[in-house]
Motif scaffolding. Structure first.
Motif, short mmCIF file in Angstrom:
data_model
loop_
_atom_site.label_atom_id
_atom_site.label_comp_id
_atom_site.label_asym_id
_atom_site.label_seq_id
_atom_site.Cartn_x
_atom_site.Cartn_y
_atom_site.Cartn_z
N LYS A 62 -12.10 -110.98 -68.25
CA LYS A 62 -13.44 -111.11 -69.11
C LYS A 62 -13.77 -110.04 -69.59
O LYS A 62 -13.40 -109.13 -69.28
N ASN A 67 -14.92 -116.41 -87.54
CA ASN A 67 -14.08 -116.30 -86.50
C ASN A 67 -12.64 -115.64 -86.83
O ASN A 67 -11.96 -115.93 -87.65
N SER A 100 -10.52 -114.47 -84.64
CA SER A 100 -9.54 -114.50 -83.86
C SER A 100 -8.28 -115.19 -84.10
O SER A 100 -7.14 -115.24 -83.62
N GLU A 111 -20.24 -110.94 -84.00
CA GLU A 111 -18.75 -111.11 -83.32
C GLU A 111 -18.98 -111.68 -81.83
O GLU A 111 -18.16 -112.28 -81.36
N GLU A 119 -16.16 -118.73 -77.62
CA GLU A 119 -14.81 -118.91 -77.27
C GLU A 119 -14.44 -118.56 -75.55
O GLU A 119 -13.44 -119.02 -75.35
N THR A 179 -19.47 -115.36 -81.47
CA THR A 179 -18.20 -116.02 -81.39
C THR A 179 -17.66 -115.84 -80.25
O THR A 179 -17.09 -116.97 -79.69
N GLN A 180 -17.58 -114.61 -79.83
CA GLN A 180 -16.67 -114.57 -78.43
C GLN A 180 -17.31 -115.18 -77.32
O GLN A 180 -16.66 -115.48 -76.45
N ASN A 219 -14.41 -115.55 -74.27
CA ASN A 219 -14.15 -114.28 -73.95
C ASN A 219 -15.13 -113.35 -73.26
O ASN A 219 -14.80 -112.51 -72.36
N VAL A 220 -16.44 -113.37 -73.83
CA VAL A 220 -17.35 -112.29 -73.44
C VAL A 220 -18.26 -113.28 -72.36
O VAL A 220 -18.81 -114.35 -72.40
#
Lengths: 280, 450
Positions: free
Chosen positions: B221, A40, A42, B284, B291, B287-288, B293-294
């Motif tokens: 987003k 991660n 971020s 990535e 989170e 993860t996103q 975001n995606v």
């Protein structure tokens, strides 16, 4: 006033350098406590903290992560290679430094040239030779390879022994000491710092080696691996999101034996260097 | 003088000792290998007999049983084999191996399971074919190289089921070279499609990439795709009707720089210029997505779990959207791929290795693989089961299949394509003339194999 400014600038430069050097290590360290298993980028500091990664590393080995086993494998390989290489280096250095025989100069130059030849080039050949002897995928094979050429790296150690006065060994010889006695009773006790240096070097090389281990241990069986291969494997495309923080924990743990070795040896190291300088 | 003699003697003794050590080793190794080496010789008749299965399909079952019986009869001593399966497949494969062992209680197996990702199997196997695993899984684009290097045993006969007839045609084709079958199809889902969060997009939104970006932008987003990767960027150029194919000698033919190529490149630059469209790697993306975001991404079945966890009931998947090239909507294409299991011809227990490969890819095993990991089966019967049919990711893949092409491309493709993707995704920062950029890329892709 001018002095203060100079000092401030100096410290700023130092601060900048230390940040550059320490940030990756700090990141590795804090990520090893992350509650999120994947990578991660971020956040610098993890959102949740846990010791679970370490627990997983040691208490819950699965078919992919066999950390205690890797640690043991690597330790055995490194320890044996270290002992054998150190002995070889000391023997060769003593011979080259304290004895005189025909062809000594030629032999010395020859071994130095041979040692300069990059070992990586001969890797494939070594692999096939070991394969015919059935020593691939074997820790014995790795120990042999790591320690076999060690004697060629005698140069630094020999240089140190050259600084030990010849009159000491000559005196001993007059008293009837054999070469072995001179070596064990006179040269070795005086060579402590260089022995420490040799030991640390001889341990670090196999401990941190990746390329050769990867080539040799190609069975794909996790229990055979060394830490370097195991950790690399944890970063594979399909693994990284499940094992990244565990990988970081593994990276932190791997530093422990090296640090321990250094702390133990450090005493002799510093002592030896200062002792040597007094003798001048 | 005496000392010198002694030293010489000692040195001689040591040298002799070293040589003796070597001699002992070399002498031992063949001796240890002998019993194992006998086995393939003894097995060969069993494997040879098996073609009966092909010649007389009506008598297939008894003939196959005979072949297995012969194989068991010809086996003396334990059967040692190494199997390589990907890291994620370890638990399942361990289970399947146990079941396999239980099927033949009279035989002692010593099966070692190693971890080797399907995507890198070729590199590892080709490093030293002789010491590679007896049975290993790999992605279908590696098959040409593996066959050329003699790392795959041709499947001339089957023990338990007809491999060619019971798997989907595309998978069987992918498992063969020049009409000969070289591997056993394991999964049929090595392709990509669109995942999305149904709470953000409607089923209509996901038909066009431009619309998706607009919606995502409004919601604050992101839509993610790994543009800087040859595997994914192919979908744009192929979708716009430009060609990329593999020649017989391993080089590529590519027409990306032909008329219309610059429009595609411009289209990608325009897409990437949107803040809501991001170029990121698979890792990535995981993860996103987690989170939040995606909310939509181009990816494959291996990300289904991540997306499902993050989006819950709103998790949805569909074929790739269209994108605008010079004002015209073009359907994005994709690569379709299969994962296969191959048998190493250097295996000391060839018969058993082939039987095991068959077992690992039979209908039950493919079903188990779907249940455990959500991977799309290549087996017709397994793929037709209602559970498989109702899986959103597999359904999306089936929808995309109409626009997908099998992944047949030479090794020279990847690096230039990746560079092109990077340049386009970052908006062509140097302002290179697009035609020139494509010319350079195509030159790299079509470079002859030296």
């Amino acid at each position: 006033m001018k002095k203060t400014i100079k000092s401030v600038i100096r410290h700023l430069v130092l601060l900048f350098l230390s940040v550059v050097w320490l940030i990756p290590i700090l990141w590795l360290f804090v990520t090893s406590f992350s509650g999120y298993k994947g990578i991660n980028t971020s956040h610098f500091f993890p959102e949740t903290w846990t010791l679970d990664n370490y627990a997983q590393l040691f208490l819950r080995p699965d078919s992919i992560v066999q950390y205690p086993r890797w640690f043991w494998n690597t330790f055995v390989i490194a320890a044996f290679s270290c002992i054998i290489s150190t002995i070889l280096v000391l023997m060769v250095s003593y011979t080259m430094s304290k004895t005189r025989f025909p062809g000594r100069k030629g032999l010395m130059s020859f071994s130095i040239i041979l040692n300069m030849f990059p070992g990586v080039l001969s890797m494939i050949a070594i692999y096939f030779i070991l394969k015919t002897m059935g020593l691939t995928n074997s820790h014995l094979g790795m120990i042999i390879v790591y320690s076999a050429g060690a004697g060629l790296g005698y140069l630094i150690c020999k240089g140190f022994m050259d600084t030990i006065s010849t009159s000491l060994s000559e005196a001993a010889k007059l008293e009837g000491a054999s070469q072995a006695t001179i070596f064990f009773r006179i040269i070795i006790p005086l060579s402590k710092p260089i022995i420490v240096y040799t030991v640390i070097n001889a341990f670090l090389a196999p401990w941190a080696d990746f390329v050769f281990a990867k080539l040799m241990l190609n069975s794909g069986v996790a229990t055979d691996w060394t830490v370097a291969i195991g950790l690399f494997n944890m970063l594979g495309k399909s693994m990284i999101n499940k094992y990244f923080s565990v990988f970081c924990a593994g990276g932190v743990i791997i530093a422990i034996p090296i640090s321990a070795l250094f702390v133990i040896m450090q005493k002799f190291y510093v002592e030896g260097i200062t002792g040597g300088s007094v003798k001048g | 003088m005496k000392k010198k003699v002694l030293a010489t003697l000692l040195a001689a003794a040591m040298t002799a000792g070293v040589l003796a050590g070597c001699g002992g080793d070399t002498a031992q190794t063949p001796a240890a290998e002998t019993p194992a080496a006998e086995t393939p010789a003894a097995e060969t008749p069993a494997t040879e007999e098996a073609p009966a299965t092909e010649e007389a399909p009506e008598a297939a079952a008894p003939a196959a049983d005979d072949a297995i019986a012969n194989l068991i009869a010809a086996t003396t001593g334990p059967v040692a084999m190494t199997v390589w399966a990907s890291e994620e497949d370890q638990d399942l494969t361990t289970k399947l191996l146990d079941q396999f062992k239980a099927l033949y209680p009279d035989v002692t197996f010593e099966i070692t399971l190693g971890a080797e990702s399907e995507s890198t199997a070729k590199d590892t196997v080709l490093t030293d074919v002789e010491s590679a695993a007896d049975v290993y899984a790999f992605a279908d684009d590696q098959i040409n190289d593996l066959v050329q290097a003699g790392a795959l045993q041709e499947v001339v006969a089957n023990y338990t089921y007809d491999v060619a007839a019971s798997n989907v045609a595309g998978a069987v084709e992918a498992a063969g070279v020049d009409g000969k079958l070289y591997a056993y199809p394991m999964t049929a889902d090595n392709g990509y499609f669109m995942f999305y969060d149904a709470s953000v997009f409607t089923a209509d939104d996901v038909k066009s990439l431009e619309k998706m970006i607009e919606v995502a932008d409004a919601a604050g987003k992101k839509v993610a795709m790994c543009v800087s990767d040859g595997w994914y960027i192919y979908s744009f150029f192929q979708g716009a009707g430009l060609q990329l194919s593999l020649n017989d000698d391993g080089s590529n033919t590519c027409t990306w720089n032909a008329a219309g190529g610059t429009d595609v490149a411009q289209a990608i630059i325009d897409l990437a210029a949107n803040d809501a469209f991001v170029d990121m790697t698979d890792e990535e993306m995981a993860t996103q997505i987690a989170e939040g975001n995606v909310v939509a991404c181009v990816n494959g079945t291996w990300r289904a779990e991540t997306a499902q966890q993050a989006w819950g009931d709103n998790y949805a998947a569909t074929k790739l959207p269209t994108f605008k090239v010079a004002g015209k909507d073009c359907q994005m294409s994709s690569y379709s791929g299969y994962k296969l299991i191959g048998v190493n011809p250097h295996s000391k227990n060839l018969g058993w290795a082939m039987l095991l490969a068959e077992y690992l890819t039979n209908e039950e095993s493919q079903k188990a693989r779907f249940e455990a990991r959500g991977l799309g089966p290549a087996n017709n019967a397994a793929a037709a089961s209602p559970e498989v049919q109702s899986n959103p990711a597999i359904a999306a893949l089936a929808e995309q299949a109409a626009y997908a092409t099998p992944q047949r491309v030479g090794g020279k493709y990847w690096d230039p394509a990746k560079t092109l993707g990077q340049i386009l995704a970052s908006g062509n920062p140097d302002g290179t003339d697009l035609q020139q950029l494509l010319d350079t890329t195509v030159e790299g892709i079509t470079a002859p194999i030296e």
